[in-house]
Scaffold this active site. Structure first.
Site, PDB file in Angstrom:
ATOM      1  N   ASN A  39       0.822  -1.220   0.000  1.00 36.61           N
ATOM      2  CA  ASN A  39       0.000   0.000   0.000  1.00 36.61           C
ATOM      3  C   ASN A  39       0.857   1.273   0.000  1.00 36.61           C
ATOM      4  O   ASN A  39       0.324   2.377   0.081  1.00 36.61           O
ATOM      5  CB  ASN A  39      -0.981   0.009   1.186  1.00 36.61           C
ATOM      6  CG  ASN A  39      -0.262   0.037   2.520  1.00 36.61           C
ATOM      7  OD1 ASN A  39       0.966   0.191   2.588  1.00 36.61           O
ATOM      8  ND2 ASN A  39      -1.016  -0.105   3.603  1.00 36.61           N
ATOM      9  N   ASP A  93      -4.025  -2.212   0.207  1.00 37.85           N
ATOM     10  CA  ASP A  93      -3.846  -2.956   1.451  1.00 37.85           C
ATOM     11  C   ASP A  93      -3.944  -4.446   1.174  1.00 37.85           C
ATOM     12  O   ASP A  93      -4.801  -4.875   0.384  1.00 37.85           O
ATOM     13  CB  ASP A  93      -4.956  -2.588   2.442  1.00 37.85           C
ATOM     14  CG  ASP A  93      -4.716  -1.230   3.078  1.00 37.85           C
ATOM     15  OD1 ASP A  93      -3.582  -0.726   2.990  1.00 37.85           O
ATOM     16  OD2 ASP A  93      -5.676  -0.684   3.654  1.00 37.85           O
ATOM     17  N   TYR A 119       4.669  -4.315  19.097  1.00 41.34           N
ATOM     18  CA  TYR A 119       5.207  -4.845  17.837  1.00 41.34           C
ATOM     19  C   TYR A 119       5.556  -6.322  17.991  1.00 41.34           C
ATOM     20  O   TYR A 119       5.086  -7.180  17.222  1.00 41.34           O
ATOM     21  CB  TYR A 119       6.438  -4.025  17.416  1.00 41.34           C
ATOM     22  CG  TYR A 119       7.226  -4.667  16.298  1.00 41.34           C
ATOM     23  CD1 TYR A 119       6.626  -4.976  15.085  1.00 41.34           C
ATOM     24  CD2 TYR A 119       8.581  -4.967  16.457  1.00 41.34           C
ATOM     25  CE1 TYR A 119       7.345  -5.571  14.064  1.00 41.34           C
ATOM     26  CE2 TYR A 119       9.310  -5.559  15.441  1.00 41.34           C
ATOM     27  CZ  TYR A 119       8.686  -5.865  14.252  1.00 41.34           C
ATOM     28  OH  TYR A 119       9.394  -6.468  13.248  1.00 41.34           O
ATOM     29  N   ALA A 126      13.724   4.085  25.578  1.00 41.86           N
ATOM     30  CA  ALA A 126      12.758   3.217  26.270  1.00 41.86           C
ATOM     31  C   ALA A 126      12.565   1.909  25.509  1.00 41.86           C
ATOM     32  O   ALA A 126      12.456   1.905  24.283  1.00 41.86           O
ATOM     33  CB  ALA A 126      11.422   3.938  26.399  1.00 41.86           C
TER      34      ALA A 126
HETATM   35  N1  UFG Z   1      20.853   3.335  18.765  1.00 44.12           N
HETATM   36  C1  UFG Z   1      21.612   4.429  19.199  1.00 44.12           C
HETATM   37  N2  UFG Z   1      21.421   5.603  18.545  1.00 44.12           N
HETATM   38  C2  UFG Z   1      20.559   5.760  17.506  1.00 44.12           C
HETATM   39  C3  UFG Z   1      19.790   4.644  17.075  1.00 44.12           C
HETATM   40  C4  UFG Z   1      19.977   3.431  17.737  1.00 44.12           C
HETATM   41  O1  UFG Z   1      22.405   4.352  20.130  1.00 44.12           O
HETATM   42  O2  UFG Z   1      20.430   6.891  16.982  1.00 44.12           O
HETATM   43  C5  UFG Z   1      21.056   2.043  19.453  1.00 44.12           C
HETATM   44  C6  UFG Z   1      19.776   1.459  20.010  1.00 44.12           C
HETATM   45  O3  UFG Z   1      19.524   1.988  21.304  1.00 44.12           O
HETATM   46  C7  UFG Z   1      20.088  -0.035  19.992  1.00 44.12           C
HETATM   47  C8  UFG Z   1      21.005  -0.197  18.776  1.00 44.12           C
HETATM   48  O4  UFG Z   1      21.502   1.106  18.486  1.00 44.12           O
HETATM   49  O5  UFG Z   1      20.805  -0.379  21.142  1.00 44.12           O
HETATM   50  C9  UFG Z   1      20.280  -0.719  17.550  1.00 44.12           C
HETATM   51  O6  UFG Z   1      19.115   0.085  17.354  1.00 44.12           O
HETATM   52  P1  UFG Z   1      18.198  -0.028  16.046  1.00 44.12           P
HETATM   53  O7  UFG Z   1      17.117   0.996  16.199  1.00 44.12           O
HETATM   54  O8  UFG Z   1      19.047   0.027  14.833  1.00 44.12           O
HETATM   55  O9  UFG Z   1      17.593  -1.501  16.115  1.00 44.12           O
HETATM   56  P2  UFG Z   1      16.797  -2.219  17.314  1.00 44.12           P
HETATM   57  O10 UFG Z   1      17.749  -3.193  17.948  1.00 44.12           O
HETATM   58  O11 UFG Z   1      16.123  -1.265  18.208  1.00 44.12           O
HETATM   59  O12 UFG Z   1      15.614  -2.944  16.530  1.00 44.12           O
HETATM   60  C10 UFG Z   1      15.803  -3.836  15.450  1.00 44.12           C
HETATM   61  C11 UFG Z   1      14.592  -3.790  14.543  1.00 44.12           C
HETATM   62  C12 UFG Z   1      13.353  -4.232  15.279  1.00 44.12           C
HETATM   63  C13 UFG Z   1      13.582  -5.604  15.866  1.00 44.12           C
HETATM   64  C14 UFG Z   1      14.845  -5.617  16.683  1.00 44.12           C
HETATM   65  C15 UFG Z   1      15.107  -7.007  17.127  1.00 44.12           C
HETATM   66  O13 UFG Z   1      14.420  -2.478  14.064  1.00 44.12           O
HETATM   67  O14 UFG Z   1      12.275  -4.298  14.379  1.00 44.12           O
HETATM   68  O15 UFG Z   1      15.953  -5.144  15.925  1.00 44.12           O
HETATM   69  O16 UFG Z   1      16.441  -7.242  17.368  1.00 44.12           O
HETATM   70  F1  UFG Z   1      12.547  -5.917  16.661  1.00 44.12           F
END
Ligand code: UFG
Length: 328
Positions: free
Chosen positions: A32, A51, A139, A278
């Site tokens: 979509n 969708d 999620y 968070a």
């Molecule tokens: N981080 C930073 N600064 C930023 C962005 C991220 O320090 O500007 C840190 C986050 O706190 C985390 C790490 O980098 O510790 C990775 O963050 P991402 O946002 O790249 O990825 P996430 O681990 O939060 O999430 C990803 C996917 C989710 C999935 C998850 C499961 O986006 O959909 O992995 O491992 F659920």
């Protein structure tokens, strides 16, 4: 095979659709375009815009579809906390409509895009598929609920299904990479700093219980991830729902990722420590032993510098395209 691929305008779906086409499959896409990009849909695919829940029945009623690869979903942890309704309707209700349509039209092979977020905060790492599932956000909860639904549809209706639980997908494949309107992921944000589109990268917490105090994640190259989808598609067995983790069995801290980006780009990449985000766990590392053993998945791009190099090549191309695009 004649395949329906949902969500192929998104990052993971578009790379997988491209690889499926390269392997000679016939691909129809439903998307979509709510978060994806039209130009990411591979040119060899037939595109139905809309969708999934509205379009799937008319597409599958054409007949002769062999399988569905279901990527279409909302996938941001923070957004899911603020707008859970978008996730329950957008992810769960949509997938139920898809499953009903598969049953109605005798399509019995499914590959589902799941996530490490189904496990929540693990008691230890690496995480194997038999770890308790305790998602800490809507999620992850929606993806886990879908896994339960798939299991029961598989048993009752003879669907052969595989859920692939991705850890941190990164990198690019040729001209397809991470290109979101609102970016929250670590590697693309760091590379935007290197490109000069952002001043600095914020490190979300340096007081985690890890070696250098920053959070550790398991990064998997998008092309290796696509290979796992091909293997799952070719090996699904009627009436069976399998679940596999997809990661690299190794973790890198936020500081290590920033350092790899400095090495690859040659840019200093200023960084500043900010409060924890968070809902972030300290360490997430997958055990992918099960899919390696059972499906002979063999990732070949596990080195972090390789992942970053491919992502950087894509980010630079994107920067050049944006620069040369007509204005107004
Ligand atoms: N981080 C930073 N600064 C930023 C962005 C991220 O320090 O500007 C840190 C986050 O706190 C985390 C790490 O980098 O510790 C990775 O963050 P991402 O946002 O790249 O990825 P996430 O681990 O939060 O999430 C990803 C996917 C989710 C999935 C998850 C499961 O986006 O959909 O992995 O491992 F659920």
């Amino acid at each position: 095979m004649k395949l329906l691929v949902t969500g192929a305008a998104g990052y993971v779906g578009s790379v997988c659709a491209a690889v499926l086409l390269e392997h000679g499959h016939d691909v129809t896409v439903i998307d979509n375009l709510s978060t994806g990009n039209r130009e990411a849909i591979p040119s060899g695919a037939r595109f139905v815009e809309g969708d999934v829940k509205d379009c799937v029945d008319s597409v599958l009623s054409e007949g002769n579809f062999d399988a569905v690869l279901h990527f279409a979903a909302r996938s941001l942890v923070g957004e899911s906390v603020e707008m859970p309704e978008e996730y329950w309707h957008g992810n769960v209700a949509t997938t139920l409509a898809l499953l009903d349509s598969m049953v109605a039209h005798n399509v019995s092979n499914l590959v589902f895009s799941s996530t490490a977020a189904t496990y929540g905060e693990p008691a230890s790492v690496p995480i194997t598929e038999d770890f308790p599932t305790a998602p800490t956000n809507p999620y992850g909860a929606t993806k886990l609920s879908i896994d339960y639904a798939i299991t029961s549809y598989a048993h009752a209706h003879g669907i052969g299904a595989t859920s692939l639980r991705y850890f941190n997908v990164a990198g690019a494949y040729g001209s397809i990479g991470e290109n979101r309107e609102i970016e929250t992921h670590l590697i693309p944000l760091i590379l935007q700093v290197a490109l000069g589109h952002r001043e600095k990268i914020f490190i979300f917490g340096d007081d985690w219980p890890t070696a250098d105090g920053t959070a550790v994640r398991d990064y998997i190259h998008i092309r290796d991830l696509a290979d796992a989808h091909l293997l799952a598609l070719e090996s699904n067995e009627p009436g069976t729902h399998r679940i596999y983790n997809l990661g690299s069995d190794d973790g890198y801290s936020v500081k290590q990722v920033i350092e790899a980006c400095r090495t690859v780009t040659g840019h200093p990449i200023p960084a500043e420590v900010a409060p924890r985000r968070a809902g972030d766990p300290a360490v997430l590392i997958a055990s992918s032993e099960k899919i390696m053993r059972e499906l002979h998945w063999n990732p070949t791009r596990t080195d972090l510098n390789t992942i970053v190099r491919d992502a950087w090549e894509f980010t630079r191309q994107l920067g050049e395209r944006a620069h040369s695009a007509p204005r107004g």
